[in-house]
Design a protein around this motif. Structure first.
Motif, PDB file in Angstrom:
ATOM      1  N   LEU A  66       1.053  -1.265  -0.226  1.00 31.72           N
ATOM      2  CA  LEU A  66       0.042   0.186  -0.078  1.00 31.72           C
ATOM      3  C   LEU A  66       1.321   1.502  -0.507  1.00 31.72           C
ATOM      4  O   LEU A  66      -0.086   2.191  -0.349  1.00 31.72           O
ATOM      5  N   PHE A  67       1.388   1.115   0.454  1.00 32.58           N
ATOM      6  CA  PHE A  67       3.098   2.505   0.743  1.00 32.58           C
ATOM      7  C   PHE A  67       4.137   2.126   0.170  1.00 32.58           C
ATOM      8  O   PHE A  67       4.781   0.927   0.756  1.00 32.58           O
ATOM      9  N   ASN A  68       4.979   3.051  -0.420  1.00 32.62           N
ATOM     10  CA  ASN A  68       6.276   2.983  -0.541  1.00 32.62           C
ATOM     11  C   ASN A  68       6.693   4.035  -0.399  1.00 32.62           C
ATOM     12  O   ASN A  68       6.915   5.619  -0.455  1.00 32.62           O
ATOM     13  N   PRO A  69       7.938   4.256  -0.250  1.00 36.76           N
ATOM     14  CA  PRO A  69       9.195   4.533   0.651  1.00 36.76           C
ATOM     15  C   PRO A  69       8.773   6.478  -0.403  1.00 36.76           C
ATOM     16  O   PRO A  69       9.830   7.225  -0.068  1.00 36.76           O
ATOM     17  N   GLY A  70       9.023   6.380  -1.892  1.00 40.07           N
ATOM     18  CA  GLY A  70       9.848   6.814  -2.483  1.00 40.07           C
ATOM     19  C   GLY A  70      11.357   6.841  -3.497  1.00 40.07           C
ATOM     20  O   GLY A  70      11.649   5.971  -2.798  1.00 40.07           O
ATOM     21  N   ILE A  71      11.263   7.171  -4.275  1.00 39.35           N
ATOM     22  CA  ILE A  71      13.235   7.244  -4.548  1.00 39.35           C
ATOM     23  C   ILE A  71      13.493   8.305  -4.159  1.00 39.35           C
ATOM     24  O   ILE A  71      15.030   6.833  -3.991  1.00 39.35           O
ATOM     25  N   ILE A  72      13.671   9.147  -3.811  1.00 38.62           N
ATOM     26  CA  ILE A  72      15.437   9.037  -2.473  1.00 38.62           C
ATOM     27  C   ILE A  72      15.945   8.104  -1.354  1.00 38.62           C
ATOM     28  O   ILE A  72      16.501   7.802  -0.901  1.00 38.62           O
ATOM     29  N   PRO A  73      15.101   8.057  -0.889  1.00 38.77           N
ATOM     30  CA  PRO A  73      14.871   6.795  -0.210  1.00 38.77           C
ATOM     31  C   PRO A  73      15.656   5.281   0.238  1.00 38.77           C
ATOM     32  O   PRO A  73      16.349   4.628   0.717  1.00 38.77           O
ATOM     33  N   ASN A  74      14.552   5.431  -0.851  1.00 35.63           N
ATOM     34  CA  ASN A  74      15.140   3.847  -1.232  1.00 35.63           C
ATOM     35  C   ASN A  74      17.235   4.539  -2.094  1.00 35.63           C
ATOM     36  O   ASN A  74      18.203   3.263  -1.248  1.00 35.63           O
ATOM     37  N   TYR A  75      17.411   5.237  -2.834  1.00 33.37           N
ATOM     38  CA  TYR A  75      18.529   5.533  -2.839  1.00 33.37           C
ATOM     39  C   TYR A  75      19.625   5.938  -2.030  1.00 33.37           C
ATOM     40  O   TYR A  75      21.074   5.257  -2.191  1.00 33.37           O
ATOM     41  N   LEU A  76      18.678   6.009  -0.836  1.00 32.96           N
ATOM     42  CA  LEU A  76      19.558   5.831   0.299  1.00 32.96           C
ATOM     43  C   LEU A  76      20.000   5.340   0.998  1.00 32.96           C
ATOM     44  O   LEU A  76      21.428   4.653   1.072  1.00 32.96           O
ATOM     45  N   VAL A  77      19.280   3.793   1.173  1.00 28.84           N
ATOM     46  CA  VAL A  77      19.414   2.956   0.950  1.00 28.84           C
ATOM     47  C   VAL A  77      20.499   2.292   0.229  1.00 28.84           C
ATOM     48  O   VAL A  77      21.576   1.483   0.817  1.00 28.84           O
ATOM     49  N   ILE A  78      19.935   2.667  -0.600  1.00 27.48           N
ATOM     50  CA  ILE A  78      21.096   1.250  -2.061  1.00 27.48           C
ATOM     51  C   ILE A  78      22.834   2.423  -1.222  1.00 27.48           C
ATOM     52  O   ILE A  78      23.844   1.739  -1.538  1.00 27.48           O
ATOM     53  N   LYS A  79      22.772   3.166  -1.379  1.00 27.68           N
ATOM     54  CA  LYS A  79      24.191   4.095  -1.466  1.00 27.68           C
ATOM     55  C   LYS A  79      24.704   3.727   0.133  1.00 27.68           C
ATOM     56  O   LYS A  79      25.889   3.699   0.472  1.00 27.68           O
ATOM     57  N   GLU A  80      23.636   3.964   1.262  1.00 30.93           N
ATOM     58  CA  GLU A  80      24.881   3.325   2.450  1.00 30.93           C
ATOM     59  C   GLU A  80      24.955   2.002   2.174  1.00 30.93           C
ATOM     60  O   GLU A  80      25.881   1.734   3.549  1.00 30.93           O
ATOM     61  N   LEU A  81      24.589   1.247   1.550  1.00 30.94           N
ATOM     62  CA  LEU A  81      24.804  -0.768   1.383  1.00 30.94           C
ATOM     63  C   LEU A  81      25.890  -0.706   0.733  1.00 30.94           C
ATOM     64  O   LEU A  81      26.348  -1.242   0.446  1.00 30.94           O
ATOM     65  N   ASN A  82      25.736   0.433   0.232  1.00 30.27           N
ATOM     66  CA  ASN A  82      28.205   0.482  -0.701  1.00 30.27           C
ATOM     67  C   ASN A  82      27.466   0.049  -2.341  1.00 30.27           C
ATOM     68  O   ASN A  82      28.480  -0.791  -2.656  1.00 30.27           O
ATOM     69  N   LEU A  83      26.210  -0.067  -2.838  1.00 30.83           N
ATOM     70  CA  LEU A  83      25.770  -0.750  -3.744  1.00 30.83           C
ATOM     71  C   LEU A  83      25.785  -0.179  -4.771  1.00 30.83           C
ATOM     72  O   LEU A  83      25.543  -0.371  -6.099  1.00 30.83           O
ATOM     73  N   ILE A  84      25.971   1.504  -4.563  1.00 29.92           N
ATOM     74  CA  ILE A  84      26.097   2.317  -5.992  1.00 29.92           C
ATOM     75  C   ILE A  84      26.874   1.450  -6.918  1.00 29.92           C
ATOM     76  O   ILE A  84      28.229   1.302  -6.544  1.00 29.92           O
ATOM     77  N   ASN A  85      26.183   1.707  -8.182  1.00 35.03           N
ATOM     78  CA  ASN A  85      27.714   0.890  -9.743  1.00 35.03           C
ATOM     79  C   ASN A  85      27.746  -0.237  -9.147  1.00 35.03           C
ATOM     80  O   ASN A  85      28.402  -0.393  -9.766  1.00 35.03           O
ATOM     81  N   THR A  86      26.946  -1.270  -8.442  1.00 39.56           N
ATOM     82  CA  THR A  86      26.930  -2.212  -8.494  1.00 39.56           C
ATOM     83  C   THR A  86      25.937  -2.657  -9.132  1.00 39.56           C
ATOM     84  O   THR A  86      24.749  -2.322  -9.090  1.00 39.56           O
TER      85      THR A  86
END
Length: 289
Positions: free
Chosen positions: A118-138
């Protein structure tokens, strides 16, 4: 029963209209394929062709001789295979877990699952999670966010609800543990559902575009759809070093059309192998009784 004149006229009009709609819908696909196989000299003389006077594979030879395009196909293939297998395993395990009434905290997990639908956190929270997990560019930045879909897990739970618990009880009596029951009993009985969702997952990963744009900036890791989008919006089709063919002898339009065909064909080839299971799988959850 014999049809009246009015019924025959109505059926004829319906068939005619639906046939025209079908032909109109198929024409863009037909045109893409025809242009991709058109001889460059013929296409340069005539900007619009319905059937080429001569055929050529120059556009395909050019594309398949570029390292960039081959790498993009490999990336998309990796995403489709690895992503589909992991998504199927995680979704099936989670759906099966929710279908077992003896699970402690089952209702809380179900509520949490419904919240994600029912609820989607949105693009920015998803991006921050991916960034904190060091998954950018993978490539994991594309696979992990879509690993578990709440809606798919809910549909799989509905399918697993229809499997009698007496099968598990019999297996427990024979000494089987939960993992053995899941892999040797539940999954083989779930082939129609797994085939249907496997096709959905494969198409999703193969056509991934938006997440790749968000999380990947390294052009060597671009999937096929990102590379194709770049080719279609740019005035040129320079996608890498081509061996054996110069780009100047191949019209950009035929190269683009050939790239579209190559991007579409793999998924079309997968469907016939899953067809016998797919028809049953898409009906899961539609009847509850």
């Amino acid at each position: 029963m014999r049809e009246s004149l009015g019924e025959r006229i109505f059926s004829g009009v319906n068939i005619t209209i639906l046939t025209l709609i079908g032909l109109i819908s198929l024409f863009p696909f037909y045109y893409v394929v025809i242009v991709s196989f058109a001889d460059p000299d013929v296409f340069l003389k005539r900007s619009f062709i319905l059937f080429p006077e001569s055929w050529s594979l120059d556009a395909y030879k050019y594309i398949l001789s570029t390292n960039t395009f081959i790498k993009a196909v490999g990336v998309s293939g990796y995403l489709a295979i690895v992503g589909t297998l992991l998504s199927l395993m995680v979704s099936a395990a989670f759906g099966y877990m929710l279908s077992r009434k003896r699970l402690f905290g089952r209702k809380l997990l179900m509520i949490a699952l419904l919240i994600t639908i029912l609820f989607n956190p949105g693009i920015i929270p998803n991006y921050l999670v991916i960034k904190e997990l060091n998954l950018i560019n993978t490539l994991w930045s594309i696979i992990l966010p879509g690993l578990l879909s709440g809606w798919n897990a809910l549909l799989l739970k509905t399918f697993f609800d229809g499997i009698p618990e007496s099968l598990e009880e019999s297996a427990y009596i024979d000494g089987a543990n939960d993992l053995r029951i899941f892999f040797q009993i539940i999954l083989p009985l779930s082939l129609p559902a797994l085939a249907a969702f496997g096709l959905f997952f494969a198409v999703g990963y193969w056509n991934t575009f938006f997440n790749a744009i968000l999380y990947i900036s390294d052009s060597s890791k671009f999937p096929l759809q990102v590379l194709l989008q770049g080719m279609l919006v740019q005035s040129n089709t320079s996608i890498g070093e081509a061996g054996g063919l110069g780009e100047e002898i191949v019209p950009p339009e035929t190269i683009k059309m050939a790239a579209v065909v190559i991007a579409t064909v793999p998924i079309l080839l997968v469907y016939p192998f899953l067809q016998k299971h797919f028809a049953k799988g898409v009906m899961l959850g539609s009847v509850k009784g």
